[in-house]
Design an enzyme around this catalytic site. Structure first.
Site, PDB file in Angstrom:
ATOM      1  N   LYS A  90       0.827  -1.212   0.000  1.00 29.98           N
ATOM      2  CA  LYS A  90       0.000   0.000   0.000  1.00 29.98           C
ATOM      3  C   LYS A  90       0.864   1.266   0.000  1.00 29.98           C
ATOM      4  O   LYS A  90       0.614   2.191  -0.772  1.00 29.98           O
ATOM      5  CB  LYS A  90      -0.938  -0.011   1.223  1.00 29.98           C
ATOM      6  CG  LYS A  90      -1.952  -1.150   1.202  1.00 29.98           C
ATOM      7  CD  LYS A  90      -2.925  -1.081   2.357  1.00 29.98           C
ATOM      8  CE  LYS A  90      -2.270  -1.387   3.680  1.00 29.98           C
ATOM      9  NZ  LYS A  90      -1.792  -2.789   3.753  1.00 29.98           N
ATOM     10  N   THR A  91       1.867   1.302   0.855  1.00 34.37           N
ATOM     11  CA  THR A  91       2.766   2.464   0.890  1.00 34.37           C
ATOM     12  C   THR A  91       3.517   2.604  -0.424  1.00 34.37           C
ATOM     13  O   THR A  91       3.698   3.717  -0.944  1.00 34.37           O
ATOM     14  CB  THR A  91       3.758   2.331   2.056  1.00 34.37           C
ATOM     15  OG1 THR A  91       3.039   2.207   3.285  1.00 34.37           O
ATOM     16  CG2 THR A  91       4.668   3.547   2.137  1.00 34.37           C
ATOM     17  N   ASP A 135      -1.309   6.778   6.343  1.00 34.41           N
ATOM     18  CA  ASP A 135      -1.306   5.353   6.663  1.00 34.41           C
ATOM     19  C   ASP A 135      -2.153   5.103   7.912  1.00 34.41           C
ATOM     20  O   ASP A 135      -2.264   5.972   8.781  1.00 34.41           O
ATOM     21  CB  ASP A 135       0.132   4.893   6.907  1.00 34.41           C
ATOM     22  CG  ASP A 135       0.268   3.381   6.840  1.00 34.41           C
ATOM     23  OD1 ASP A 135      -0.699   2.711   6.417  1.00 34.41           O
ATOM     24  OD2 ASP A 135       1.346   2.873   7.211  1.00 34.41           O
ATOM     25  N   THR A 184      -5.570  -1.299   7.165  1.00 33.30           N
ATOM     26  CA  THR A 184      -5.624  -2.754   7.259  1.00 33.30           C
ATOM     27  C   THR A 184      -6.962  -3.216   7.805  1.00 33.30           C
ATOM     28  O   THR A 184      -7.224  -4.417   7.858  1.00 33.30           O
ATOM     29  CB  THR A 184      -4.498  -3.272   8.177  1.00 33.30           C
ATOM     30  OG1 THR A 184      -4.596  -2.624   9.442  1.00 33.30           O
ATOM     31  CG2 THR A 184      -3.136  -2.975   7.574  1.00 33.30           C
ATOM     32  N   ARG A 243       6.237  -8.653   1.419  1.00 29.50           N
ATOM     33  CA  ARG A 243       7.163  -8.307   2.511  1.00 29.50           C
ATOM     34  C   ARG A 243       7.704  -9.563   3.185  1.00 29.50           C
ATOM     35  O   ARG A 243       8.892  -9.623   3.532  1.00 29.50           O
ATOM     36  CB  ARG A 243       6.461  -7.416   3.534  1.00 29.50           C
ATOM     37  CG  ARG A 243       7.366  -7.009   4.703  1.00 29.50           C
ATOM     38  CD  ARG A 243       6.676  -6.069   5.644  1.00 29.50           C
ATOM     39  NE  ARG A 243       6.497  -4.760   5.033  1.00 29.50           N
ATOM     40  CZ  ARG A 243       5.461  -3.957   5.269  1.00 29.50           C
ATOM     41  NH1 ARG A 243       4.506  -4.351   6.094  1.00 29.50           N
ATOM     42  NH2 ARG A 243       5.377  -2.784   4.687  1.00 29.50           N
TER      43      ARG A 243
END
Length: 368
Positions: A90-91, A135, A184, A243
């Site tokens: 997302k970032t 975020d 999230t 990740r």
């Protein structure tokens, strides 16, 4: 004398309370949440354009259209909400959108905007068409969220000047900008905030084929030779999360450097993951322990979450927020009104024999 009841907390307040969940997440290799040692490598692995970004193809095609349309109109990009589990990019997508638009990204997080003054400071620093990335946007306080509405609708913000009877409100115009929010927990977003996003983008878990490409790209950036079979082994254990795949690659490269010649083949990848106690389904020791407790101690369930938390010596929040989601999503355990049960998939994965009756429940006697 009865003790007074402790008042309940709202979902918004619960997300702002510190807990042991973060520490539990930070100690697991297979957890998608960002860890302190991820920062440097996230910057190294992060793609800088939509062409370099691997996966999420249908969303990439839509974003290309939105970016090109905004460019041709010379307008800011529409407000976008990125939602999904941690570690899916997302970032990274927010950074790419700002770069594709040729503007500056201003990044912050929901808990960091403590009051309306902090929000006003952020918004007044934005230039035309800039991207404001927030975020964990579901953790904005109610007062800050209310102040954000006119900013994203009419590009203005009300600022209170003075105090007491001499106080006055000034409506301050803002430069047209794009808000990109990431969360999230979409369910914790209020309906008014959710309705103000022009495009809601739900990121999906990555298939093994795309994770293989991500692992191979990251290995090139690390200047580490890796075999195709080794990439597949790492990708299969990455829980569909880039990740986690990159984190596993770093750990495997450490084993390859010390136990081998620095290159990663299938054997070193398998041995490394075995030492890390991560199996082919991406489950670690705690995942298998949770399933074993349900099967061996409670005969497959159902078992209440409080009992399960006590048996694992973990807080209830850790069970619900850290260990359960992936097991539920992959179908290893199930939730019932009476508690958690182990599914046939859990029995097969652990090599245990399932009772005759399905659902993980022990056999029941007849009525008469």
């Amino acid at each position: 004398m009865a003790k007074p009841k402790t008042p309940g907390r709202s979902p918004r307040e619960r997300t702002e309370m510190p807990s042991q969940t973060a520490s539990a997440e930070g100690s697991r290799v297979v957890e998608g949440s960002r860890r302190p040692d991820d920062e440097r490598f996230d910057r190294l692995f992060r793609p800088t354009s939509l062409d370099d970004y691997i996966g999420q193809e249908k969303h990439k095609q839509n974003l290309r259209v939105f970016v090109e349309a905004a460019r041709r109109r010379n307008e800011p990009l529409d407000h976008i909400l990125l939602c999904g589990p941690p570690g899916l990019g997302k970032t990274t997508l927010a950074l790419i959108l700002a770069r594709e638009m040729g503007v500056t990204l201003h990044a912050t997080s929901g808990p960091a905007i403590e009051h309306k003054g902090a929000l006003a400071g952020l918004l007044t620093n934005l230039q035309q068409r800039d991207v404001l990335f927030v975020d964990e946007i579901h953790r904005l306080t109610a007062a800050v969220e209310e102040s954000l509405y006119p900013a994203i609708e009419s590009y203005s913000i009300d600022i209170m000047m003075g105090d007491g009877p001499h106080a006055s409100t000034i409506n301050l115009p803002l430069q047209p900008f794009s808000l990109v929010g990431a969360t999230t927990r979409t369910g914790l977003l209020t309906a008014p905030l959710l309705s103000r996003f022009g495009y809601v983008m739900r990121l999906d878990f990555y298939p093994v084929e795309e994770l293989v490409r991500i692992v191979q790209r990251s290995a090139r950036l690390l200047d580490v030779a890796i075999a195709e079979e080794a990439s597949v082994e790492i990708a299969q254990r990455a829980r569909g999360t880039p990740r986690v795949a990159n984190r596993l690659l770093r750990r495997v490269s450490d084993f390859a450097l010390v136990l081998g010649d620095g290159s990663i083949d299938r054997d070193i990848a398998v041995e490394s993951c075995d030492r890390l106690e991560i199996d082919q389904a991406g489950l670690d020791e705690m995942d298998r322990r949770l399933m074993s407790i349900i099967i061996d101690t409670y005969e497959g369930g159902p078992v209440g979450v409080e009992t399960l938390a006590a048996a694992m010596a973990e807080p209830r929040d850790t069970i619900e927020d850290v260990y359960e989601p992936y097991l539920l999503q992959q179908g290893f355990i199930g939730r019932t009104p009476r508690g958690r049960i182990a599914t046939r998939k859990a029995y097969e994965h652990l090599g245990k024999t399932m009772p005759v009756q399905g659902g993980g429940a022990p056999p029941q006697g007849t009525l008469f």
